[in-house]
Design an enzyme around this catalytic site. Structure first.
Site, PDB file in Angstrom:
ATOM      1  N   ASP A 125       0.841  -1.193   0.000  1.00  0.00           N
ATOM      2  CA  ASP A 125       0.000   0.000   0.000  1.00  0.00           C
ATOM      3  C   ASP A 125       0.881   1.250   0.000  1.00  0.00           C
ATOM      4  O   ASP A 125       0.586   2.227   0.681  1.00  0.00           O
ATOM      5  CB  ASP A 125      -0.925  -0.010   1.222  1.00  0.00           C
ATOM      6  CG  ASP A 125      -2.011   1.060   1.149  1.00  0.00           C
ATOM      7  OD1 ASP A 125      -2.342   1.483   0.026  1.00  0.00           O
ATOM      8  OD2 ASP A 125      -2.510   1.467   2.208  1.00  0.00           O
ATOM      9  N   CYS A 180     -18.964 -14.861  -3.817  1.00  0.00           N
ATOM     10  CA  CYS A 180     -19.917 -14.028  -3.080  1.00  0.00           C
ATOM     11  C   CYS A 180     -21.352 -14.495  -3.313  1.00  0.00           C
ATOM     12  O   CYS A 180     -22.222 -14.308  -2.456  1.00  0.00           O
ATOM     13  CB  CYS A 180     -19.784 -12.561  -3.498  1.00  0.00           C
ATOM     14  SG  CYS A 180     -18.315 -11.726  -2.868  1.00  0.00           S
ATOM     15  N   CYS A 183     -25.094 -13.142  -1.970  1.00  0.00           N
ATOM     16  CA  CYS A 183     -24.963 -12.430  -0.695  1.00  0.00           C
ATOM     17  C   CYS A 183     -24.803 -10.930  -0.923  1.00  0.00           C
ATOM     18  O   CYS A 183     -24.028 -10.495  -1.772  1.00  0.00           O
ATOM     19  CB  CYS A 183     -23.762 -12.972   0.066  1.00  0.00           C
ATOM     20  SG  CYS A 183     -23.445 -12.136   1.640  1.00  0.00           S
ATOM     21  N   CYS A 190     -23.567  -1.390   5.142  1.00  0.00           N
ATOM     22  CA  CYS A 190     -22.841  -0.121   5.084  1.00  0.00           C
ATOM     23  C   CYS A 190     -23.773   1.024   5.481  1.00  0.00           C
ATOM     24  O   CYS A 190     -24.758   1.311   4.786  1.00  0.00           O
ATOM     25  CB  CYS A 190     -22.283   0.131   3.690  1.00  0.00           C
ATOM     26  SG  CYS A 190     -21.370   1.685   3.553  1.00  0.00           S
ATOM     27  N   CYS A 206     -17.460   6.712   2.298  1.00  0.00           N
ATOM     28  CA  CYS A 206     -16.931   5.623   3.117  1.00  0.00           C
ATOM     29  C   CYS A 206     -16.386   6.183   4.441  1.00  0.00           C
ATOM     30  O   CYS A 206     -15.622   7.151   4.454  1.00  0.00           O
ATOM     31  CB  CYS A 206     -15.825   4.895   2.354  1.00  0.00           C
ATOM     32  SG  CYS A 206     -15.009   3.590   3.298  1.00  0.00           S
TER      33      CYS A 206
END
Length: 306
Positions: A125, A180, A183, A190, A206
């Site tokens: 990162d 996934c 789902c 969120c 976010c």
């Protein structure tokens, strides 16, 4: 000469939980990145605009490397979330992963040089590397609907690191299946509706972005939705069935929670001096926002709770 299996064995001995090898050819979602940036979903993260060409085509990062060794570093510790004060994302509760993960990536890079590499550069990162796409292409997992890399049998509580090298290594097949299914737990959970659609995140909504990257006042309409998160947010990871079932405590001691930020209220940071903050949180991710950033988010959390 070190082969791919030798590299993987070395990576596991250093504490990484998975390792794969891929090439540096263009990623398949370059147009999606351009559209995402054009819509303003990156917010103030202007570096993503500057890095876009390299993220779309990793061979542009440097002409010398031939392969990318991609690694997963498990940071999960099952410490409970505090009932009062601020919550801190699990990756930030211990030592800064940039240091913890990079230290062992450097060791792996040194090993590559000892076995004939003339180029071995580590990233965690920390540069224009499309980590999740390379990890998927190296067979380490799939990119989930919350945009996180998910590995079968492990989940998504991992930092992705990489070492680009000029060694010629056998490539792993990509992870081509999506587990996934139907789902939508992460989208449904969120609180700010930042996940607009599967694998489409509006970073400006976010909580992680707003508490770390965003430097201005946290929007008043967001504060009541923060659910206590004062540095980062784990909601979409916490509700993922793959994490609920397969999350495994990290064996990396530096990731163990220090326990000195989560659960704190705004008064704790208001009475703290810059010097005390620097000493207390040296070597942690909280250094990134600084004392004023922690004061801001702690105030927003308390205002949101009313």
């Amino acid at each position: 000469m070190l082969d791919a299996e030798g590299v993987k064995a070395a990576a596991l001995s250093l504490g990484f939980v998975a390792c794969g090898v891929t090439d540096l050819s263009p990623t398949p979602h370059g147009e999606s990145l351009d559209a995402w940036l054009a819509r303003g979903y990156a917010g103030t993260m202007r570096y993503l605009h500057r890095q876009a060409k390299k993220r779309k085509n990793p061979s542009r990062i440097d002409p010398r490397p031939r392969t990318a060794i991609v690694l997963l570093d498990n940071y999960f510790h099952p410490a409970p979330l505090p009932r009062t004060g601020i919550k801190v994302a699990r990756y930030a509760r211990g030592d800064d992963y940039h240091r913890v993960t990079m230290r062992r990536l450097y060791q792996l890079a040194d090993l590559l040089r000892d076995h004939g590499a003339t180029y071995a550069r580590a990233f965690a990162d920390s540069g224009p590397v499309p980590e999740r796409e390379l990890a998927q292409r190296a067979g380490l997992g799939w990119i989930g609907k919350n945009t996180m890399l998910i590995r079968p049998g492990l989940g998504s509580w991992c930092v992705i690191g990489s070492v680009l090298t000029d060694l010629s290594l056998a490539l792993d097949p990509p992870f081509d299946t999506d587990h996934c299914g139907s789902c939508t737990a992460c989208l449904d959970a969120c609180p700010t509706a930042a996940i607009l659609a599967p694998r489409l995140l509006d970073a400006t909504r976010c909580i992680s972005y707003l508490t770390i990257e965003h430097k201005g006042t946290i929007p008043g309409e967001v504060a009541p939705l923060m659910d206590g998160w004062g540095f980062g947010c784990d909601i979409c990871n916490e509700v993922c069935p793959w994490n609920e079932r397969f999350a495994t405590p990290s064996t990396v001691a530096e990731f163990a929670p220090r326990g000195d930020a989560e659960g704190r209220g705004s008064a704790f940071f208001e009475r703290m001096s810059d010097k005390e903050f620097a000493e207390r949180y040296a070597g942690t991710a909280l250094e990134r926002t600084g004392l004023e950033g922690m004061r801001r988010t702690a105030r927003a959390v308390e205002a949101g709770r009313g």
